[in-house]
Design a protein around this motif. Structure first.
Motif, mmCIF file in Angstrom:
data_model
loop_
_atom_site.group_PDB
_atom_site.id
_atom_site.type_symbol
_atom_site.label_atom_id
_atom_site.label_comp_id
_atom_site.label_asym_id
_atom_site.label_seq_id
_atom_site.Cartn_x
_atom_site.Cartn_y
_atom_site.Cartn_z
ATOM 1 N N ALA A 266 0.259 -11.447 5.633
ATOM 2 C CA ALA A 266 1.209 -11.048 6.207
ATOM 3 C C ALA A 266 2.503 -11.374 5.465
ATOM 4 O O ALA A 266 3.083 -12.605 4.805
ATOM 5 N N GLY A 267 4.491 -10.171 5.214
ATOM 6 C CA GLY A 267 5.089 -11.043 4.775
ATOM 7 C C GLY A 267 6.035 -10.313 5.103
ATOM 8 O O GLY A 267 6.032 -9.629 6.217
ATOM 9 N N PRO A 268 7.233 -9.979 4.913
ATOM 10 C CA PRO A 268 8.760 -9.855 5.189
ATOM 11 C C PRO A 268 8.701 -7.693 5.416
ATOM 12 O O PRO A 268 8.896 -7.200 5.740
ATOM 13 N N ARG A 269 7.911 -7.403 3.830
ATOM 14 C CA ARG A 269 7.673 -5.866 3.331
ATOM 15 C C ARG A 269 6.586 -5.457 4.023
ATOM 16 O O ARG A 269 5.734 -4.162 4.259
ATOM 17 N N THR A 270 5.564 -6.307 5.365
ATOM 18 C CA THR A 270 4.656 -5.489 5.672
ATOM 19 C C THR A 270 4.753 -4.933 6.776
ATOM 20 O O THR A 270 5.431 -5.146 7.465
ATOM 21 N N ASN A 271 4.051 -3.503 6.419
ATOM 22 C CA ASN A 271 4.611 -2.931 7.570
ATOM 23 C C ASN A 271 2.850 -3.026 9.028
ATOM 24 O O ASN A 271 2.231 -2.622 8.911
ATOM 25 N N ALA B 40 12.808 2.562 2.960
ATOM 26 C CA ALA B 40 11.399 3.309 2.243
ATOM 27 C C ALA B 40 10.082 3.317 2.697
ATOM 28 O O ALA B 40 9.688 4.368 2.013
ATOM 29 N N ASP B 41 9.803 2.588 2.912
ATOM 30 C CA ASP B 41 8.690 2.446 3.297
ATOM 31 C C ASP B 41 7.881 2.458 4.754
ATOM 32 O O ASP B 41 6.723 2.158 4.903
ATOM 33 N N THR B 42 9.311 3.008 5.759
ATOM 34 C CA THR B 42 8.515 3.367 7.322
ATOM 35 C C THR B 42 8.519 4.633 6.745
ATOM 36 O O THR B 42 8.815 5.663 6.020
ATOM 37 N N VAL B 43 7.501 5.132 7.583
ATOM 38 C CA VAL B 43 6.768 5.972 8.217
ATOM 39 C C VAL B 43 6.272 6.877 8.986
ATOM 40 O O VAL B 43 5.586 5.713 9.768
ATOM 41 N N ALA B 44 6.582 8.145 9.651
ATOM 42 C CA ALA B 44 5.723 8.364 10.887
ATOM 43 C C ALA B 44 4.474 8.376 9.929
ATOM 44 O O ALA B 44 3.803 10.100 9.637
ATOM 45 N N ALA C 134 2.841 1.749 3.132
ATOM 46 C CA ALA C 134 2.475 0.670 2.135
ATOM 47 C C ALA C 134 2.662 -1.144 2.979
ATOM 48 O O ALA C 134 2.749 -0.857 3.612
ATOM 49 N N HIS C 135 1.742 -1.665 2.092
ATOM 50 C CA HIS C 135 2.434 -3.558 2.852
ATOM 51 C C HIS C 135 1.567 -3.152 4.048
ATOM 52 O O HIS C 135 1.962 -4.188 5.174
ATOM 53 N N ARG C 136 0.473 -2.069 4.367
ATOM 54 C CA ARG C 136 -0.598 -1.953 5.650
ATOM 55 C C ARG C 136 -0.836 -2.803 6.000
ATOM 56 O O ARG C 136 -1.980 -3.911 6.029
ATOM 57 N N ALA C 137 -0.430 -3.481 7.345
ATOM 58 C CA ALA C 137 -1.124 -4.702 8.538
ATOM 59 C C ALA C 137 -2.233 -3.301 9.218
ATOM 60 O O ALA C 137 -1.925 -2.859 9.641
#
Length: 356
Positions: A72-77, A208-212, A221-224
């Protein structure tokens, strides 16, 4: 303008976890100590502390994907669950600014399929959980297969010609109301809800990577992936029957993107000052312990505003003290524990005043 974005851009491009030097260095180390149970080969957490427009803590702990061993990291969604509600509320406020609707519109103006018992329900009441709408989760048809969507919520509620109390006379937290608000966004804007959020909120703010998320229509992207502890083992429990309902909980985002959202709540880059004032005004008293008031998509407690998000396999919280320019965000991909107490403990390390 809020002085946050230049710093964040540098941090994001660097692509590495950060902790601020100097005055906050000791507090940042203490944050790591508080997160020990998330370290190792276990479902993890991403943690952000923003103070005076700077990310003084920005890092991940543990794993976003146990099967693949991805950290997990800062860009993990993460699936935000009910933190989504503040974005749904913002979408309604944007449409009100556009003159396409009024928050005092009767909901049946936009969703005439609803039964007569909801005739007095307004969008304002949906936003503030004062509509008395029946909980759709309690009336899923027997034998329903697959996942529910917002349109299915409308179909369920169309068959429930009653409310829990006269609209506007009480408070009851309602996922039903926010699912309906997503449909109102679609009908008022002429765009589906996910596209509206992307065009009017996410892309303008650089999220940019946020999505409904709609399965089969987009990629996270970078999915948890979400997990639950069952018989002493972490088992993937990423989706439930209601996980595809967007308006009440379907957004995936990261601490990096939520930092951009937090910055937009301090100025007029997204919403006008009068709209922000409505969002954070105490619209109603609540019956929730420790939560005196609810605004539009936010719980309000004195100088702080916050919201949690709980879904199968995910527990999240965003906690803000706007006057102190302090925000703590904790996103996790596990079913336990709820991170509100953790966020409070983190905040105590950075707040000059009494404990929250």
């Amino acid at each position: 303008m809020h002085g946050f974005l230049p710093f964040l851009t540098i941090a994001v491009l660097a692509g590495t976890p950060t902790s601020a030097p100097g005055a906050h260095a000791g507090a940042a180390a203490a944050v790591d100590a508080l997160l020990r149970e998330y370290d190792g080969d276990v479902p993890g957490a991403s943690v952000l502390v923003l103070h005076d427009g700077q990310a003084v803590v920005r890092r991940g702990h543990g794993l976003s994907d146990l099967e693949q061993g991805i950290e997990a990291g800062p860009r993990t969604n993460y699936r935000l669950a009910s933190i989504t509600k503040q974005f749904t509320a913002a979408a309604i406020l944007l449409l009100a600014e556009d003159g396409l609707l009024s928050i005092d519109d009767p909901v049946r103006r936009w969703l005439p399929e609803l039964p007569a018992a909801t005739e007095a329900v307004t969008l304002r009441q949906l936003l503030s959980h004062t509509s008395g709408l029946v909980d759709y989760e309690d009336h899923i048809p027997a034998g329903f297969e697959g996942q529910l969507h917002d349109a299915d919520v409308l179909s369920i509620l169309a068959g429930q010609d009653r409310t829990y109390f006269p609209p506007g006379s009480g408070y009851r937290y309602s996922n039903s109301g926010y699912a309906l608000l997503a449909l109102v966004v679609e009908r008022a804007s002429g765009m589906d809800f996910a596209r509206f959020l992307g065009a009017r909120i996410f892309r303008p703010l650089g999220m940019a990577d946020t999505v409904a998320h709609r399965e089969g229509q987009d990629t996270v992207a970078h999915r948890a992936w979400g997990y639950s502890r069952i018989d002493g083992r972490w088992i993937r429990t990423d989706q439930s029957q209601t996980s595809a309902v967007l308006g009440d909980g379907g957004i995936y985002s990261s601490i990096d993107d939520l930092a951009r959202w937090d910055a937009a709540l301090y100025d007029d880059r997204l919403l006008r000052p009068d709209s922000l004032a409505l969002m954070f005004a105490p619209a109603t008293a609540t019956d929730e312990p420790g939560v005196p008031h609810y605004g539009f998509g936010w719980r309000l407690d004195g100088d702080s505003n916050w919201h949690s998000g709980e879904s199968i396999g995910f527990r999240n919280v965003i906690l803000r003290w706007p006057r102190e320019r302090l925000t703590v965000i904790v996103l996790t991909n596990r079913d336990d524990p709820e991170p509100y107490a953790l966020a409070q403990a983190i905040a105590r390390l950075f707040r000059p005043g009494p404990a929250p």
